[in-house]
Motif scaffolding. Structure first.
Motif, PDB file in Angstrom:
ATOM      1  N   GLN A  67       0.920  -1.083   0.033  1.00  0.00           N
ATOM      2  CA  GLN A  67      -0.048   0.040   0.129  1.00  0.00           C
ATOM      3  C   GLN A  67       0.976   0.959   0.002  1.00  0.00           C
ATOM      4  O   GLN A  67       0.864   2.154   0.974  1.00  0.00           O
ATOM      5  N   ASP A  68       1.996   1.460  -1.119  1.00  0.00           N
ATOM      6  CA  ASP A  68       2.591   2.485  -1.205  1.00  0.00           C
ATOM      7  C   ASP A  68       2.567   3.063  -2.498  1.00  0.00           C
ATOM      8  O   ASP A  68       2.606   2.239  -3.529  1.00  0.00           O
ATOM      9  N   LEU A  69       2.270   4.301  -2.745  1.00  0.00           N
ATOM     10  CA  LEU A  69       2.115   4.880  -4.124  1.00  0.00           C
ATOM     11  C   LEU A  69       3.485   4.688  -5.013  1.00  0.00           C
ATOM     12  O   LEU A  69       3.460   5.010  -5.612  1.00  0.00           O
ATOM     13  N   LYS A  70       4.498   4.687  -4.223  1.00  0.00           N
ATOM     14  CA  LYS A  70       5.815   4.632  -5.051  1.00  0.00           C
ATOM     15  C   LYS A  70       6.026   3.210  -5.357  1.00  0.00           C
ATOM     16  O   LYS A  70       7.099   3.077  -6.566  1.00  0.00           O
ATOM     17  N   PHE A  71       5.278   2.100  -5.330  1.00  0.00           N
ATOM     18  CA  PHE A  71       5.315   1.103  -5.650  1.00  0.00           C
ATOM     19  C   PHE A  71       5.226   0.811  -7.228  1.00  0.00           C
ATOM     20  O   PHE A  71       4.292   1.303  -7.733  1.00  0.00           O
ATOM     21  N   ALA A  72       6.320   0.242  -8.108  1.00  0.00           N
ATOM     22  CA  ALA A  72       6.055   0.446  -9.440  1.00  0.00           C
ATOM     23  C   ALA A  72       5.823  -1.183  -9.909  1.00  0.00           C
ATOM     24  O   ALA A  72       6.411  -1.205 -11.418  1.00  0.00           O
ATOM     25  N   GLY A  73       5.728  -1.854  -9.220  1.00  0.00           N
ATOM     26  CA  GLY A  73       5.531  -3.398  -9.798  1.00  0.00           C
ATOM     27  C   GLY A  73       6.540  -4.151  -9.566  1.00  0.00           C
ATOM     28  O   GLY A  73       6.730  -5.483 -10.252  1.00  0.00           O
ATOM     29  N   GLU A  74       7.621  -3.815  -8.923  1.00  0.00           N
ATOM     30  CA  GLU A  74       9.039  -4.673  -8.820  1.00  0.00           C
ATOM     31  C   GLU A  74       8.576  -5.865  -8.305  1.00  0.00           C
ATOM     32  O   GLU A  74       7.779  -6.181  -7.536  1.00  0.00           O
ATOM     33  N   GLU A  75       9.467  -6.888  -8.730  1.00  0.00           N
ATOM     34  CA  GLU A  75       9.441  -8.436  -8.204  1.00  0.00           C
ATOM     35  C   GLU A  75       9.770  -8.504  -6.551  1.00  0.00           C
ATOM     36  O   GLU A  75      11.117  -8.293  -6.600  1.00  0.00           O
ATOM     37  N   THR A  76       9.067  -8.447  -5.713  1.00  0.00           N
ATOM     38  CA  THR A  76       9.298  -8.634  -4.537  1.00  0.00           C
ATOM     39  C   THR A  76       8.757  -9.783  -3.674  1.00  0.00           C
ATOM     40  O   THR A  76       7.872 -10.496  -4.246  1.00  0.00           O
ATOM     41  N   ASN A  93       1.879  -7.579   3.660  1.00  0.00           N
ATOM     42  CA  ASN A  93       2.153  -7.180   2.253  1.00  0.00           C
ATOM     43  C   ASN A  93       3.607  -7.357   1.751  1.00  0.00           C
ATOM     44  O   ASN A  93       4.519  -7.495   2.776  1.00  0.00           O
ATOM     45  N   ARG A  94       3.968  -7.713   0.480  1.00  0.00           N
ATOM     46  CA  ARG A  94       5.237  -8.012   0.005  1.00  0.00           C
ATOM     47  C   ARG A  94       5.918  -6.576  -0.118  1.00  0.00           C
ATOM     48  O   ARG A  94       5.439  -5.460   0.274  1.00  0.00           O
ATOM     49  N   HIS A 115      -1.964  -6.469  10.776  1.00  0.00           N
ATOM     50  CA  HIS A 115      -1.381  -5.975   9.615  1.00  0.00           C
ATOM     51  C   HIS A 115       0.071  -5.694   9.646  1.00  0.00           C
ATOM     52  O   HIS A 115       0.595  -4.897  10.681  1.00  0.00           O
ATOM     53  N   ILE A 116       0.893  -6.311   8.785  1.00  0.00           N
ATOM     54  CA  ILE A 116       2.260  -6.017   8.617  1.00  0.00           C
ATOM     55  C   ILE A 116       2.545  -5.564   7.197  1.00  0.00           C
ATOM     56  O   ILE A 116       2.362  -6.261   6.111  1.00  0.00           O
ATOM     57  N   ALA A 117       2.757  -4.315   7.187  1.00  0.00           N
ATOM     58  CA  ALA A 117       3.243  -3.815   5.686  1.00  0.00           C
ATOM     59  C   ALA A 117       4.506  -3.876   5.383  1.00  0.00           C
ATOM     60  O   ALA A 117       5.336  -4.879   5.498  1.00  0.00           O
ATOM     61  N   ASN A 130      -4.097  -9.491  18.699  1.00  0.00           N
ATOM     62  CA  ASN A 130      -5.206  -8.962  17.883  1.00  0.00           C
ATOM     63  C   ASN A 130      -5.280  -7.648  17.533  1.00  0.00           C
ATOM     64  O   ASN A 130      -5.074  -6.667  18.174  1.00  0.00           O
ATOM     65  N   SER A 131      -4.971  -7.170  16.140  1.00  0.00           N
ATOM     66  CA  SER A 131      -5.506  -5.861  15.533  1.00  0.00           C
ATOM     67  C   SER A 131      -4.251  -5.093  15.744  1.00  0.00           C
ATOM     68  O   SER A 131      -4.173  -3.952  15.630  1.00  0.00           O
ATOM     69  N   THR A 132      -3.042  -5.578  15.947  1.00  0.00           N
ATOM     70  CA  THR A 132      -1.874  -4.997  15.908  1.00  0.00           C
ATOM     71  C   THR A 132      -1.418  -4.509  14.558  1.00  0.00           C
ATOM     72  O   THR A 132      -1.462  -5.302  13.398  1.00  0.00           O
ATOM     73  N   THR A 133      -0.818  -3.244  14.235  1.00  0.00           N
ATOM     74  CA  THR A 133      -0.647  -2.707  12.869  1.00  0.00           C
ATOM     75  C   THR A 133       0.746  -2.236  12.996  1.00  0.00           C
ATOM     76  O   THR A 133       1.207  -1.276  13.927  1.00  0.00           O
ATOM     77  N   LEU A 134       1.426  -2.763  11.907  1.00  0.00           N
ATOM     78  CA  LEU A 134       2.917  -2.369  11.647  1.00  0.00           C
ATOM     79  C   LEU A 134       2.983  -1.603  10.353  1.00  0.00           C
ATOM     80  O   LEU A 134       2.386  -1.958   9.241  1.00  0.00           O
ATOM     81  N   ALA A 135       3.166  -0.172  10.304  1.00  0.00           N
ATOM     82  CA  ALA A 135       3.358   0.430   9.119  1.00  0.00           C
ATOM     83  C   ALA A 135       4.723  -0.089   8.255  1.00  0.00           C
ATOM     84  O   ALA A 135       5.437  -1.256   8.896  1.00  0.00           O
ATOM     85  N   GLY A 136       4.982   0.556   7.097  1.00  0.00           N
ATOM     86  CA  GLY A 136       6.160   0.075   6.471  1.00  0.00           C
ATOM     87  C   GLY A 136       7.513   0.250   7.061  1.00  0.00           C
ATOM     88  O   GLY A 136       7.731   1.194   8.024  1.00  0.00           O
ATOM     89  N   HIS A 137       8.369  -0.547   6.612  1.00  0.00           N
ATOM     90  CA  HIS A 137       9.907  -0.469   7.037  1.00  0.00           C
ATOM     91  C   HIS A 137      10.347  -0.501   8.717  1.00  0.00           C
ATOM     92  O   HIS A 137      11.190   0.039   8.983  1.00  0.00           O
TER      93      HIS A 137
END
Length: 260
Positions: A67-76, A93-94, A115-117, A130-137
């Motif tokens: 869920q990152d607008l900079k993601f350009a479809g790279e294979e991850t 998310n990958r 959620h694990i970003a 339950n319902s713990t959320t990790l943003a990206g990086h």
């Protein structure tokens, strides 16, 4: 055992003794290790790498695009270690081109609705309630316990053996071996119960308490506290782990003990 009502791309790599229940969707670039159970209505998307003897419960979505607008479809990838349990409706998310992968370690329990970003790195033997959320990086050490409804800001780090109480908002780094609570998030002691369960001796626990008493209770600034700790405590693996964590913190560490 693969149920006929599941969809599995013919190029997915499924090991022996994997159980796949009805209405599962498994995409092309997926690998699943031996003995894993995939519950009904699970979606496993391109880039998933799932280890041996995992259990993934209904409604989970593994390796969806970031869920990152900079993601350009790279294979991850999104990588799940052996013996990890992922409960209902978890989303993992990958990665993006920052780290190229999202990783959850071995022997973890990720409870419902977590959620694990993208680009997170979670160590071994962690429990996320339950319902713990990790943003990206975000980087999480080994044996970390996050109680329910914890939310962690992107780029934060949580050290090994830390415990963070339910409903906490984590905006700063949390050093290893501590308990964290209150708002704003603050040091409230060391995770002595968890350390005893994992075989730490009384001498090691006392060492950790003494270090954090200097760092968080005696009201020194961080630089002065680190100098005192280095001068007054003999070098040990524990001491050096704590000092290295704090010195390498980019976001800064959480508040000290307030006594309130």
């Amino acid at each position: 055992m693969i149920q006929p009502l599941a969809y599995i791309h013919p190029q997915a790599k499924i090991a022996d003794n994997v159980v796949i229940e009805p209405f599962v969707t498994i995409n092309k670039n997926v690998e699943i290790g031996e003995g894993t159970w995939i519950g009904p209505n699970v979606t496993i998307m391109d880039g998933a790498r799932i280890g041996k003897n995992c259990r993934i419960f209904p409604g989970a979505v593994i390796s969806a695009i970031p869920q990152d607008l900079k993601f350009a479809g790279e294979e991850t990838t999104a990588e799940i270690g052996d013996n990890t349990t992922i409960r209902e409706c978890v989303t993992i998310n990958r990665g993006t081109k920052d780290k190229w992968k999202t990783v959850v370690g071995k022997n973890c329990l990720i409870q419902a609705y977590c959620h694990i970003a993208h680009d997170c790195e979670v160590g071994d033997n962690c429990i996320f309630s339950n319902s713990t959320t990790l943003a990206g990086h975000i980087t999480i050490g080994d044996y970390v316990v996050l109680a329910g409804l914890v939310a962690i800001h992107q780029f934060c780090k949580v050290g090994s053996h830390a415990f963070i109480t339910g409903g906490s908002l984590v905006r700063k780094d949390v050093p290893p071996y501590v308990k964290a609570a209150r708002e704003p998030l603050s040091y409230v002691g060391i995770n002595s119960v968890g350390l005893r369960r994992r075989g730490y001796s009384s001498e090691q626990i006392n060492e950790i308490q003494d270090i954090y008493r200097t760092l968080f209770v005696k009201k020194y600034n961080i630089g002065t506290a680190l100098d005192i700790i280095e001068a007054e405590h003999q070098p040990t693996e524990i001491r050096d782990e704590i000092l290295d964590f704090i010195r390498n913190s980019n976001r800064g560490i959480m508040k000290g003990f307030s006594g309130a």
